[in-house]
Design an enzyme around this catalytic site. Sequence first.
Site, PDB file in Angstrom:
ATOM      1  N   ARG A 104     -15.887   5.160   5.964  1.00 44.69           N
ATOM      2  CA  ARG A 104     -14.880   4.410   5.203  1.00 44.69           C
ATOM      3  C   ARG A 104     -13.714   3.992   6.109  1.00 44.69           C
ATOM      4  NH1 ARG A 104     -13.373   4.619  -0.441  1.00 44.69           N
ATOM      5  NH2 ARG A 104     -15.095   6.052  -0.695  1.00 44.69           N
ATOM      6  N   ASP A 108     -11.928  -0.461  -8.482  1.00 49.05           N
ATOM      7  CA  ASP A 108     -11.942   0.705  -9.376  1.00 49.05           C
ATOM      8  C   ASP A 108     -10.899   0.598 -10.483  1.00 49.05           C
ATOM      9  OD1 ASP A 108     -14.052   1.915  -8.136  1.00 49.05           O
ATOM     10  OD2 ASP A 108     -12.922   3.644  -7.370  1.00 49.05           O
ATOM     11  N   GLU A 143       0.857  -1.200   0.000  1.00 46.99           N
ATOM     12  CA  GLU A 143       0.000   0.000   0.000  1.00 46.99           C
ATOM     13  C   GLU A 143       0.889   1.244   0.000  1.00 46.99           C
ATOM     14  OE1 GLU A 143      -3.117   1.219  -0.326  1.00 46.99           O
ATOM     15  OE2 GLU A 143      -2.258   3.185   0.154  1.00 46.99           O
ATOM     16  N   TYR A 192     -26.597  11.107   5.270  1.00 47.05           N
ATOM     17  CA  TYR A 192     -27.096  10.026   6.134  1.00 47.05           C
ATOM     18  C   TYR A 192     -26.211   9.960   7.374  1.00 47.05           C
ATOM     19  CZ  TYR A 192     -23.517   7.566   3.316  1.00 47.05           C
ATOM     20  OH  TYR A 192     -22.370   7.218   2.647  1.00 47.05           O
TER      21      TYR A 192
HETATM   22  C1  LIG Z   1     -18.110  10.585  -3.213  1.00 41.20           C
HETATM   23  C2  LIG Z   1     -18.072   9.105  -3.322  1.00 41.20           C
HETATM   24  C3  LIG Z   1     -19.003   8.340  -2.631  1.00 41.20           C
HETATM   25  C4  LIG Z   1     -18.985   6.948  -2.735  1.00 41.20           C
HETATM   26  N1  LIG Z   1     -19.916   6.233  -2.070  1.00 41.20           N
HETATM   27  C5  LIG Z   1     -19.934   4.886  -2.197  1.00 41.20           C
HETATM   28  C6  LIG Z   1     -20.922   4.121  -1.508  1.00 41.20           C
HETATM   29  O1  LIG Z   1     -21.765   4.667  -0.801  1.00 41.20           O
HETATM   30  N2  LIG Z   1     -20.891   2.760  -1.639  1.00 41.20           N
HETATM   31  C7  LIG Z   1     -19.960   2.120  -2.423  1.00 41.20           C
HETATM   32  O2  LIG Z   1     -19.979   0.881  -2.513  1.00 41.20           O
HETATM   33  N3  LIG Z   1     -19.005   2.830  -3.092  1.00 41.20           N
HETATM   34  C8  LIG Z   1     -18.964   4.179  -2.992  1.00 41.20           C
HETATM   35  N4  LIG Z   1     -18.010   4.905  -3.640  1.00 41.20           N
HETATM   36  C9  LIG Z   1     -17.014   4.220  -4.479  1.00 41.20           C
HETATM   37  C10 LIG Z   1     -15.866   3.656  -3.661  1.00 41.20           C
HETATM   38  O3  LIG Z   1     -15.301   4.651  -2.838  1.00 41.20           O
HETATM   39  C11 LIG Z   1     -14.773   3.098  -4.577  1.00 41.20           C
HETATM   40  O4  LIG Z   1     -15.361   2.409  -5.634  1.00 41.20           O
HETATM   41  C12 LIG Z   1     -13.871   2.159  -3.798  1.00 41.20           C
HETATM   42  O5  LIG Z   1     -13.161   2.883  -2.830  1.00 41.20           O
HETATM   43  C13 LIG Z   1     -12.890   1.455  -4.725  1.00 41.20           C
HETATM   44  O6  LIG Z   1     -12.020   0.686  -3.932  1.00 41.20           O
HETATM   45  P1  LIG Z   1     -10.638   0.196  -4.534  1.00 41.20           P
HETATM   46  O7  LIG Z   1      -9.990  -0.598  -3.440  1.00 41.20           O
HETATM   47  O8  LIG Z   1     -10.841  -0.446  -5.847  1.00 41.20           O
HETATM   48  O9  LIG Z   1      -9.816   1.518  -4.840  1.00 41.20           O
HETATM   49  P2  LIG Z   1      -9.301   2.645  -3.843  1.00 41.20           P
HETATM   50  O10 LIG Z   1     -10.218   2.828  -2.705  1.00 41.20           O
HETATM   51  O11 LIG Z   1      -8.997   3.824  -4.701  1.00 41.20           O
HETATM   52  O12 LIG Z   1      -7.955   2.050  -3.259  1.00 41.20           O
HETATM   53  C14 LIG Z   1      -6.782   1.962  -4.032  1.00 41.20           C
HETATM   54  C15 LIG Z   1      -5.598   1.875  -3.079  1.00 41.20           C
HETATM   55  O13 LIG Z   1      -4.429   1.629  -3.834  1.00 41.20           O
HETATM   56  C16 LIG Z   1      -3.375   2.439  -3.346  1.00 41.20           C
HETATM   57  N5  LIG Z   1      -2.422   2.594  -4.462  1.00 41.20           N
HETATM   58  C17 LIG Z   1      -2.593   3.305  -5.595  1.00 41.20           C
HETATM   59  N6  LIG Z   1      -1.528   3.156  -6.389  1.00 41.20           N
HETATM   60  C18 LIG Z   1      -0.668   2.311  -5.756  1.00 41.20           C
HETATM   61  C19 LIG Z   1       0.616   1.763  -6.087  1.00 41.20           C
HETATM   62  N7  LIG Z   1       1.209   2.024  -7.268  1.00 41.20           N
HETATM   63  N8  LIG Z   1       1.226   0.940  -5.185  1.00 41.20           N
HETATM   64  C20 LIG Z   1       0.606   0.642  -3.985  1.00 41.20           C
HETATM   65  N9  LIG Z   1      -0.598   1.151  -3.631  1.00 41.20           N
HETATM   66  C21 LIG Z   1      -1.241   1.958  -4.510  1.00 41.20           C
HETATM   67  C22 LIG Z   1      -4.057   3.713  -2.911  1.00 41.20           C
HETATM   68  O14 LIG Z   1      -3.293   4.428  -1.952  1.00 41.20           O
HETATM   69  C23 LIG Z   1      -5.354   3.164  -2.301  1.00 41.20           C
HETATM   70  O15 LIG Z   1      -5.224   2.854  -0.936  1.00 41.20           O
HETATM   71  C24 LIG Z   1     -18.004   6.304  -3.544  1.00 41.20           C
HETATM   72  C25 LIG Z   1     -17.051   7.067  -4.225  1.00 41.20           C
HETATM   73  C26 LIG Z   1     -17.101   8.448  -4.122  1.00 41.20           C
HETATM   74  C27 LIG Z   1     -16.083   9.243  -4.880  1.00 41.20           C
END
Ligand SMILES: Cc1cc2nc3c(=O)[nH]c(=O)nc-3n(C[C@H](O)[C@H](O)[C@H](O)COP(=O)(O)OP(=O)(O)OC[C@H]3O[C@@H](n4cnc5c(N)ncnc54)[C@H](O)[C@@H]3O)c2cc1C
Length: 399
Positions: free
Chosen positions: A107, A304, A34, A221
């Site tokens: 979160r 994502d 991370e 909420y």
């Molecule tokens: C305003 C808003 C509201 C939302 N509300 C909801 C909701 O109510 N319910 C829901 O289900 N979803 C919601 N989402 C969507 C949700 O936040 C994301 O889809 C989710 O966080 C994606 O998780 P992830 O682990 O794929 O990516 P991320 O949460 O982006 O995590 C990626 C991680 O990778 C790390 N990283 C990046 N590059 C590197 C690298 N090269 N080497 C090592 N580490 C790295 C980053 O530091 C980060 O910790 C919301 C999003 C937004 C913007």
Amino acid sequence: MTSREPFVIAGGGVGGLTVALALAQIGRRVLLFERAPAFREVGAGLQLSPNACRVLRRLGVLDSLMDLAVAPRFVRLRRNSDGADLARVPLDDAESRWGAPYIGVHRADLLAALVDRARANDLIEITNDSTLTGFIQDERGVAVTFRFDGEFRRASGAALIGADGVRSMVRSRMFPGEADKPVYTGHTAWRTILPAAKLPDAFRAPVANLWFGDRAHLVHYPLRAGSIVNVVALVEDAWRGETENDPDFWDTEGDRRFLLNRFKDWAGEARSLIGAGETWMRWPLFDRPSLDAWTRGRVALLGDAAHPMLPYLAQGAAQAIEDAAALSAAVAENQDDPAAALSFYSAARAFRARKIQEAARAQGEIYHLGGVKAFMRDVALRLSPSGMLRGRQDWIYSA
Ligand SMILES: Cc1cc2nc3c(=O)[nH]c(=O)nc-3n(C[C@H](O)[C@H](O)[C@H](O)COP(=O)(O)OP(=O)(O)OC[C@H]3O[C@@H](n4cnc5c(N)ncnc54)[C@H](O)[C@@H]3O)c2cc1C
């Protein structure tokens, strides 16, 4: 190298941590890198729908979240100009209808629950302050480089999972070229957390509020057993992304005067919430094209990174959690063939994730309608029985 080498995960967000736990549950070792020096109290509220809670329950994470969670009884859809109720979508029978609860959590609380569970598992090794910078693969495994403490280091494993978010480095290496670059959507989420004690009681009620306006909407909420209120204002704007190369660009404070002005014609209740927020963080929303396949040999994308999800269906984290369950199921069936497992995982998930991604984009347009179209939307909502509105969620929440 044998195929029982660890899985390497880039990214310790919701997706990376959940897949680490899911892989450990089937006996696989995991090395998770991370970028952030520590799991900070970032972001704000997340609504976790039953399709996500079902997986978290199987991983032993849900129980530890429930004390801090708030289960909304319904989603209240409201008109921006006068706060009138347009419709209610019941959620109070989520457990019996969809097999798991619908909850709102901070979160940071979700991340803490996942990290605690992962740190207690001997099969999972988490290294913070480590940015994955590159990888290569052959038929025997993957080798990755990462930057730690100012030095480049190496690690190897059976496969690499890119769970590194919408601006995924892993994805950019897998699919190089301009066509796949993350692009600003023209929408920015502004978020704040308010102490509930300073707000009228109504804001503490276990209800998810969703207000529709012209090119904007508002969500609020309660969280943490009703002690705080999560507020997100989503607006279409002209931001040009001067800071998009800064890894923390989305975590920057915005000028609240912009927001006060943007919501000045909304009903008093909405304006009072906007006005109560002294610190608003801006989160410009990025998107990338949908992909048909998320794997190349022993490298796969998750969350994502695979399918950036606009927040209009509150499904981004939920879909990352679903990915994690599907990936570990595919690995369990193909323990000695990680490339085949990843390919089965992608085949099992890509269609559904793409459908939800597209539905979320479309939903955003419906939320932000103006003029006659907004009027027609509101009439249709008023005429829709609440059971029918709830039934429309079945395909997402029942999976
Ligand atoms: C305003 C808003 C509201 C939302 N509300 C909801 C909701 O109510 N319910 C829901 O289900 N979803 C919601 N989402 C969507 C949700 O936040 C994301 O889809 C989710 O966080 C994606 O998780 P992830 O682990 O794929 O990516 P991320 O949460 O982006 O995590 C990626 C991680 O990778 C790390 N990283 C990046 N590059 C590197 C690298 N090269 N080497 C090592 N580490 C790295 C980053 O530091 C980060 O910790 C919301 C999003 C937004 C913007």
